[in-house]
Design a protein around this motif. Structure first.
Motif, PDB file in Angstrom:
ATOM      1  N   UNK A 134       0.808  -1.224   0.000  1.00  0.00           N
ATOM      2  CA  UNK A 134       0.000   0.000   0.000  1.00  0.00           C
ATOM      3  C   UNK A 134       0.838   1.270   0.000  1.00  0.00           C
ATOM      4  N   UNK A 135       2.142   1.122  -0.090  1.00  0.00           N
ATOM      5  CA  UNK A 135       3.008   2.282  -0.137  1.00  0.00           C
ATOM      6  C   UNK A 135       4.195   2.156   0.792  1.00  0.00           C
ATOM      7  N   UNK A 136       4.996   3.208   0.814  1.00  0.00           N
ATOM      8  CA  UNK A 136       6.218   3.238   1.617  1.00  0.00           C
ATOM      9  C   UNK A 136       6.732   4.666   1.670  1.00  0.00           C
ATOM     10  N   UNK A 137       7.650   4.880   2.599  1.00  0.00           N
ATOM     11  CA  UNK A 137       8.333   6.163   2.722  1.00  0.00           C
ATOM     12  C   UNK A 137       9.822   5.878   2.592  1.00  0.00           C
ATOM     13  N   UNK A 138      10.445   6.415   1.568  1.00  0.00           N
ATOM     14  CA  UNK A 138      11.886   6.264   1.405  1.00  0.00           C
ATOM     15  C   UNK A 138      12.579   7.404   2.141  1.00  0.00           C
ATOM     16  N   UNK A 139      13.471   7.042   3.050  1.00  0.00           N
ATOM     17  CA  UNK A 139      14.189   8.003   3.885  1.00  0.00           C
ATOM     18  C   UNK A 139      15.682   7.718   3.707  1.00  0.00           C
ATOM     19  N   UNK A 140      16.398   8.656   3.108  1.00  0.00           N
ATOM     20  CA  UNK A 140      17.829   8.453   2.882  1.00  0.00           C
ATOM     21  C   UNK A 140      18.132   7.893   1.501  1.00  0.00           C
ATOM     22  N   UNK A 141      17.128   7.791   0.672  1.00  0.00           N
ATOM     23  CA  UNK A 141      17.299   7.306  -0.699  1.00  0.00           C
ATOM     24  C   UNK A 141      16.172   7.861  -1.539  1.00  0.00           C
ATOM     25  N   UNK A 142      16.442   8.363  -2.725  1.00  0.00           N
ATOM     26  CA  UNK A 142      17.750   8.476  -3.358  1.00  0.00           C
ATOM     27  C   UNK A 142      18.564   9.634  -2.787  1.00  0.00           C
ATOM     28  N   UNK A 143      19.874   9.545  -2.971  1.00  0.00           N
ATOM     29  CA  UNK A 143      20.767  10.606  -2.513  1.00  0.00           C
ATOM     30  C   UNK A 143      21.448  11.322  -3.668  1.00  0.00           C
ATOM     31  N   UNK A 144      21.344  10.753  -4.856  1.00  0.00           N
ATOM     32  CA  UNK A 144      21.959  11.373  -6.036  1.00  0.00           C
ATOM     33  C   UNK A 144      20.968  11.304  -7.199  1.00  0.00           C
ATOM     34  N   UNK A 145      21.227  12.129  -8.210  1.00  0.00           N
ATOM     35  CA  UNK A 145      20.372  12.099  -9.398  1.00  0.00           C
ATOM     36  C   UNK A 145      20.454  10.727 -10.064  1.00  0.00           C
ATOM     37  N   UNK A 146      21.637  10.127 -10.065  1.00  0.00           N
ATOM     38  CA  UNK A 146      21.789   8.782 -10.616  1.00  0.00           C
ATOM     39  C   UNK A 146      20.913   7.768  -9.887  1.00  0.00           C
TER      40      UNK A 146
END
Length: 190
Positions: free
Chosen positions: A79-91
């Motif tokens: 049902x979803x997620x929270x990404x914390x600390x990612x992504x850190x770069x455009x790549x």
């Protein structure tokens, strides 16, 4: 709700993520927590990244993307997620876009928590003292390096996600409840 939290170290991403976890019933996927757990368990991955993290360097993209891909596939992320600390770069953001597209998933928003670097260093050092300095990366030299790395590599994500129409910025220097209210308002989820 599929979210990314952006902001420099100590901006309160973890605190706000916990509120969002409770509000939306979705897991927080903190790459930092996942990597620290791997280090503590002395897994092959943990041993591989231990010195990098202690220096405040970024872990290679392919390692982090693999961790995220496996984690998103778990049932609690349906049902979803929270990404914390990612992504850190455009790549990494581009790799995440590709990963999510392959899984048929789209992001709902990217929340940027803006904060002043000098205040953040003081905040993190105070946290380290209160917690007995448990984290190897909670010292001023490493913190300043992490903030410089953030500014150089991660800050361009603000432009990247703004161009995609996903960016929601809030003032992270306000009180915790005010920041939470700003995030909820930005997500139209009051």
């Amino acid at each position: 709700m599929r979210l990314i939290l952006l902001g420099p170290p100590g901006a309160g991403k973890g605190t706000q993520a916990q509120f969002l976890v409770e509000k939306f019933g979705i897991p927080q996927l903190s790459t930092g927590d996942m990597l620290r757990a791997a280090i503590a368990a002395e897994t092959e991955l943990g041993l591989q990244v231990k010195d990098m993290i202690a220096r405040g360097d970024l872990v290679p993209d392919e390692i982090v993307v693999g961790i995220i891909s496996d984690r998103i596939d778990q049932e609690d992320c349906a049902n979803g997620f929270i990404l914390d600390g990612f992504p850190r770069t455009t790549g990494q953001a581009e790799a995440l876009d590709e990963l999510l597209a392959d899984k048929g998933i789209a992001l709902d928003a990217v929340v940027e928590i803006r904060a002043d670097a000098d205040i953040l260093v003081d905040r993190i050092l105070k946290r380290a003292q209160e917690n007995g300095g448990a984290r190897a990366d909670d010292n001023e030299e490493v913190l300043r390096n992490r903030l410089e790395v953030y500014e150089e590599l991660t800050a361009p994500l603000v432009e990247y996600y703004s161009a995609k129409g996903l960016l929601k910025s809030v003032d992270g220097m306000a009180g915790i409840d005010e920041v939470t209210a700003s995030i909820m308002s930005a997500l139209n989820a009051d």
